[in-house]
Design a protein around this motif. Structure first.
Motif, PDB file in Angstrom:
ATOM      1  N   LEU A 268       0.826  -1.199   0.000  1.00  0.00           N
ATOM      2  CA  LEU A 268       0.000   0.000   0.000  1.00  0.00           C
ATOM      3  C   LEU A 268       0.867   1.259   0.000  1.00  0.00           C
ATOM      4  O   LEU A 268       0.569   2.238  -0.697  1.00  0.00           O
ATOM      5  CB  LEU A 268      -0.932  -0.005   1.210  1.00  0.00           C
ATOM      6  N   ALA A 269       1.947   1.247   0.767  1.00  0.00           N
ATOM      7  CA  ALA A 269       2.848   2.398   0.811  1.00  0.00           C
ATOM      8  C   ALA A 269       3.448   2.670  -0.555  1.00  0.00           C
ATOM      9  O   ALA A 269       3.538   3.827  -1.000  1.00  0.00           O
ATOM     10  CB  ALA A 269       3.960   2.148   1.838  1.00  0.00           C
ATOM     11  N   ARG A 270       3.834   1.630  -1.261  1.00  0.00           N
ATOM     12  CA  ARG A 270       4.417   1.799  -2.592  1.00  0.00           C
ATOM     13  C   ARG A 270       3.357   2.216  -3.608  1.00  0.00           C
ATOM     14  O   ARG A 270       3.635   2.969  -4.540  1.00  0.00           O
ATOM     15  CB  ARG A 270       5.099   0.495  -3.004  1.00  0.00           C
ATOM     16  N   PHE A 271       2.131   1.720  -3.429  1.00  0.00           N
ATOM     17  CA  PHE A 271       1.032   2.100  -4.315  1.00  0.00           C
ATOM     18  C   PHE A 271       0.766   3.609  -4.220  1.00  0.00           C
ATOM     19  O   PHE A 271       0.635   4.292  -5.236  1.00  0.00           O
ATOM     20  CB  PHE A 271      -0.215   1.303  -3.921  1.00  0.00           C
ATOM     21  N   LEU A 272       0.712   4.124  -2.996  1.00  0.00           N
ATOM     22  CA  LEU A 272       0.510   5.563  -2.802  1.00  0.00           C
ATOM     23  C   LEU A 272       1.676   6.367  -3.366  1.00  0.00           C
ATOM     24  O   LEU A 272       1.486   7.446  -3.938  1.00  0.00           O
ATOM     25  CB  LEU A 272       0.338   5.869  -1.315  1.00  0.00           C
ATOM     26  N   PHE A 273       2.888   5.850  -3.196  1.00  0.00           N
ATOM     27  CA  PHE A 273       4.068   6.563  -3.683  1.00  0.00           C
ATOM     28  C   PHE A 273       4.083   6.615  -5.213  1.00  0.00           C
ATOM     29  O   PHE A 273       4.409   7.638  -5.813  1.00  0.00           O
ATOM     30  CB  PHE A 273       5.330   5.877  -3.167  1.00  0.00           C
ATOM     31  N   LEU A 274       3.706   5.522  -5.852  1.00  0.00           N
ATOM     32  CA  LEU A 274       3.731   5.461  -7.320  1.00  0.00           C
ATOM     33  C   LEU A 274       2.687   6.372  -7.952  1.00  0.00           C
ATOM     34  O   LEU A 274       2.918   6.973  -8.997  1.00  0.00           O
ATOM     35  CB  LEU A 274       3.501   4.012  -7.786  1.00  0.00           C
ATOM     36  N   PHE A 275       1.518   6.503  -7.302  1.00  0.00           N
ATOM     37  CA  PHE A 275       0.406   7.249  -7.897  1.00  0.00           C
ATOM     38  C   PHE A 275       0.045   8.492  -7.084  1.00  0.00           C
ATOM     39  O   PHE A 275      -1.088   8.956  -7.124  1.00  0.00           O
ATOM     40  CB  PHE A 275      -0.816   6.327  -8.019  1.00  0.00           C
ATOM     41  N   TRP A 283      -9.638   8.215  -2.780  1.00  0.00           N
ATOM     42  CA  TRP A 283      -9.956   7.615  -4.080  1.00  0.00           C
ATOM     43  C   TRP A 283      -8.955   6.504  -4.409  1.00  0.00           C
ATOM     44  O   TRP A 283      -9.336   5.450  -4.916  1.00  0.00           O
ATOM     45  CB  TRP A 283      -9.930   8.666  -5.178  1.00  0.00           C
ATOM     46  N   LEU A 284      -7.693   6.756  -4.123  1.00  0.00           N
ATOM     47  CA  LEU A 284      -6.680   5.731  -4.354  1.00  0.00           C
ATOM     48  C   LEU A 284      -6.966   4.477  -3.534  1.00  0.00           C
ATOM     49  O   LEU A 284      -6.739   3.351  -3.984  1.00  0.00           O
ATOM     50  CB  LEU A 284      -5.286   6.274  -4.020  1.00  0.00           C
ATOM     51  N   MET A 285      -7.476   4.673  -2.307  1.00  0.00           N
ATOM     52  CA  MET A 285      -7.774   3.538  -1.437  1.00  0.00           C
ATOM     53  C   MET A 285      -8.824   2.618  -2.042  1.00  0.00           C
ATOM     54  O   MET A 285      -8.768   1.400  -1.899  1.00  0.00           O
ATOM     55  CB  MET A 285      -8.266   4.028  -0.075  1.00  0.00           C
ATOM     56  N   SER A 286      -9.808   3.207  -2.705  1.00  0.00           N
ATOM     57  CA  SER A 286     -10.849   2.397  -3.344  1.00  0.00           C
ATOM     58  C   SER A 286     -10.255   1.528  -4.444  1.00  0.00           C
ATOM     59  O   SER A 286     -10.626   0.359  -4.594  1.00  0.00           O
ATOM     60  CB  SER A 286     -11.940   3.296  -3.918  1.00  0.00           C
ATOM     61  N   HIS A 287      -9.327   2.079  -5.212  1.00  0.00           N
ATOM     62  CA  HIS A 287      -8.664   1.305  -6.260  1.00  0.00           C
ATOM     63  C   HIS A 287      -7.804   0.193  -5.654  1.00  0.00           C
ATOM     64  O   HIS A 287      -7.773  -0.932  -6.171  1.00  0.00           O
ATOM     65  CB  HIS A 287      -7.794   2.219  -7.125  1.00  0.00           C
ATOM     66  N   PHE A 288      -7.117   0.508  -4.566  1.00  0.00           N
ATOM     67  CA  PHE A 288      -6.274  -0.498  -3.908  1.00  0.00           C
ATOM     68  C   PHE A 288      -7.135  -1.656  -3.395  1.00  0.00           C
ATOM     69  O   PHE A 288      -6.754  -2.834  -3.532  1.00  0.00           O
ATOM     70  CB  PHE A 288      -5.507   0.151  -2.758  1.00  0.00           C
ATOM     71  N   ARG A 289      -8.279  -1.335  -2.818  1.00  0.00           N
ATOM     72  CA  ARG A 289      -9.185  -2.377  -2.324  1.00  0.00           C
ATOM     73  C   ARG A 289      -9.611  -3.313  -3.455  1.00  0.00           C
ATOM     74  O   ARG A 289      -9.624  -4.539  -3.293  1.00  0.00           O
ATOM     75  CB  ARG A 289     -10.408  -1.723  -1.672  1.00  0.00           C
ATOM     76  N   LEU A 290      -9.954  -2.732  -4.588  1.00  0.00           N
ATOM     77  CA  LEU A 290     -10.374  -3.543  -5.733  1.00  0.00           C
ATOM     78  C   LEU A 290      -9.228  -4.415  -6.247  1.00  0.00           C
ATOM     79  O   LEU A 290      -9.434  -5.573  -6.636  1.00  0.00           O
ATOM     80  CB  LEU A 290     -10.888  -2.637  -6.851  1.00  0.00           C
ATOM     81  N   LEU A 291      -8.024  -3.861  -6.262  1.00  0.00           N
ATOM     82  CA  LEU A 291      -6.864  -4.634  -6.719  1.00  0.00           C
ATOM     83  C   LEU A 291      -6.601  -5.836  -5.829  1.00  0.00           C
ATOM     84  O   LEU A 291      -6.095  -6.867  -6.289  1.00  0.00           O
ATOM     85  CB  LEU A 291      -5.624  -3.737  -6.766  1.00  0.00           C
ATOM     86  N   LEU A 292      -6.956  -5.720  -4.549  1.00  0.00           N
ATOM     87  CA  LEU A 292      -6.794  -6.836  -3.619  1.00  0.00           C
ATOM     88  C   LEU A 292      -8.060  -7.692  -3.559  1.00  0.00           C
ATOM     89  O   LEU A 292      -8.274  -8.425  -2.600  1.00  0.00           O
ATOM     90  CB  LEU A 292      -6.413  -6.334  -2.227  1.00  0.00           C
ATOM     91  N   THR A 293      -8.910  -7.561  -4.574  1.00  0.00           N
ATOM     92  CA  THR A 293     -10.090  -8.400  -4.836  1.00  0.00           C
ATOM     93  C   THR A 293     -11.204  -8.258  -3.815  1.00  0.00           C
ATOM     94  O   THR A 293     -12.055  -9.133  -3.704  1.00  0.00           O
ATOM     95  CB  THR A 293      -9.714  -9.904  -4.981  1.00  0.00           C
TER      96      THR A 293
END
Length: 472
Positions: A268-275, A283-293
């Motif tokens: 999650l830390a790297r996901f936030l850093f990349l985007f 909003w990013l959190m919603s995408h992360f949740r979906l990516l983790l199914t």
């Protein structure tokens, strides 16, 4: 020949002397500059503004390395942390609470937030949690004043390893200037939200491994009493379902009360850093949740955290958002609950009385139908709050609320022999902050006074007693 050799040797000696003189002169200059710097530091300390502590380390000190990201050293984050106050723990806790705070142009709610977290937790709960506070502003004077204030307000929490203050130097941050404007936001807004994403990224990177679960809060909230126990109970229920989940939401607002598994934090830390420059963090959190199914959000009600800030950390903009589902976690007096209304599935009447997110769902009630709460012992009721419906539907349209005495027992149910009306519902809600009848009651009854075709949901029944908390 001998004279020539002597002249050569003397020339070399002179050259060596000149070189040594230059070396000593450079050394003296360095000592002089160093002395001036030290004197300057003494002056700064004397004026009450000190430099930040020099204790720093790379973010690889986690107690546990459950995540495959950390185990394989994927996408390394080169970030250093400065320890401002507190003692890093070598023992993994149940919960780590992460808070990022910056200097506000108007108001400050940070100390109130921390006081709420600790005062609303029992000593046993405080031993199971760690609050990691990232002071994410680059104003050293503000950092120094904030650290001193927290040290004087929370000395025992810092000493016992329940509170930790950290800082990330500005050099670790990528630039937040001149970024693209994805939603036509003004440049300063884009810069602010991008910097916020980076703050959260670094905070989560530090916090990975120090606990089993991680809770994200903002620096302007209050918490419900015994929130940690409520979180632990809800996590156990979720794990028992054997379904995939990435985020549990204990508040419906922004980035408040979002719970994650610590094993997911490095990713999650790297996901936030990349985007970080793409969109706001929630909003990013919603995408992360979906990516983790996890396809749908999982909201836990009632909410455990309430937003109290009136002025945003972005330019002091007025922000009076409130979570309508927040309520203090408390237990109603022990009682049995009876109803003659037809129940839909397993949404039994007692669920409206018990704390948690359960509710009573009944089919179309008729005139004279009831839901009766029979107290285990006579109780001095001082306040009553009853909420019905969901999303504006299944409201109780016409009913009385009564208090009763003289318990009567039958084979299948109990009730009271005498009831006194307290008031009627308005738009599906009943609220009485001060009960008219001051005598001890044995029953509380909801009596339907007019039949309705709509079904009925009783979301919650809350009463206060002479020794209990006030209705919020």
């Amino acid at each position: 020949m001998a004279d020539v050799m002597c002249r050569v040797v003397e020339g070399k000696c002179l050259e060596m002397r000149r070189h040594l003189k230059k070396k000593y002169a450079a050394l003296l200059l360095l000592l002089f500059v160093g002395g001036i710097y030290l004197l300057h530091q003494v002056d700064v300390n004397a004026s009450g503004q000190t430099a930040l502590p020099e204790i720093s380390w790379q973010g690889r000190h986690a107690v546990s390395r459950e995540s495959w990201v950390e185990q394989g050293d994927y996408l390394p984050l080169n970030v250093s942390y400065q320890l401002l106050a507190g003692k890093p723990s070598t023992q993994q806790r149940f919960l780590c609470i992460g808070i990022s705070s910056v200097k506000r142009s108007k108001g400050s709610y940070l100390v109130t937030t921390l006081q709420s977290l600790f005062s609303q937790s029992s000593p046993e709960e405080r031993q199971s949690m760690l609050v990691v506070l990232l002071l994410a502003d680059f104003d050293s004077h503000w950092i120094f004043e904030t650290v001193n204030q927290i040290k004087s307000t929370f000395p025992s929490e810092l000493d016992q390893g329940q509170l930790l203050l950290i800082h990330v130097p500005k050099e670790c941050y990528p630039s937040t200037a001149g970024l693209k404007r994805n939603y036509n936001d003004p440049p300063d807004r884009v810069s602010f939200r991008s910097k916020q994403n980076l703050d959260y990224s670094f905070l989560m990177h530090y916090s990975s491994g120090v606990s089993k679960y991680y809770l994200q809060l903002e620096d302007d909230v209050i918490s419900a009493k015994n929130f940690l126990t409520a979180i632990k109970t809800r996590v156990q229920q979720q794990e028992a379902k054997k379904t995939t989940w990435a985020m549990l939401e204990f508040s419906s607002l922004g980035f408040i009360g979002k719970l994650y598994k610590s094993a997911h934090l490095p990713l999650l830390a790297r996901f936030l850093f990349l985007f970080y420059q793409e969109m706001p963090c929630d909003w990013l959190m919603s995408h992360f949740r979906l990516l983790l199914t996890q396809k749908e959000p999982i909201f836990v009600r009632p909410s455990l955290f309430q937003h109290i800030g009136q002025f945003s950390s972005f330019k002091g903009v007025v922000n009076k958002l409130k979570d309508k589902d927040f309520e203090e976690v408390y237990t109603n007096p022990p009682a049995e609950v009876f109803s003659n209304m037809s129940t839909y599935e397993k949404n039994y009447p007692k669920l409206a009385w018990e704390p948690g997110e359960g509710f009573f769902w009944g089919r179309s009630p008729g005139k004279g139908d009831y839901l009766t709460v029979v107290f285990k012992e006579p109780t001095l009721v001082t306040g009553i709050y009853i909420e019905t419906g969901s999303g504006g539907k299944d409201l109780l349209q016409s009913a009385l609320v009564e208090l009763g005495t003289e318990v009567l027992s039958a084979k299948t149910h109990k009730t009271c022999g005498v009831f006194k009306p307290q008031g009627s519902f308005e738009r599906g809600v009943f609220l009485m902050e001060k009960v008219k009848d001051s005598g001890a009651a044995s029953c509380l009854r909801i009596l339907v006074t007019q039949a309705q075709s709509d079904w009925l949901i009783i979301t919650r029944i809350r009463v206060t007693t002479s020794s209990g908390p006030k209705l919020s």
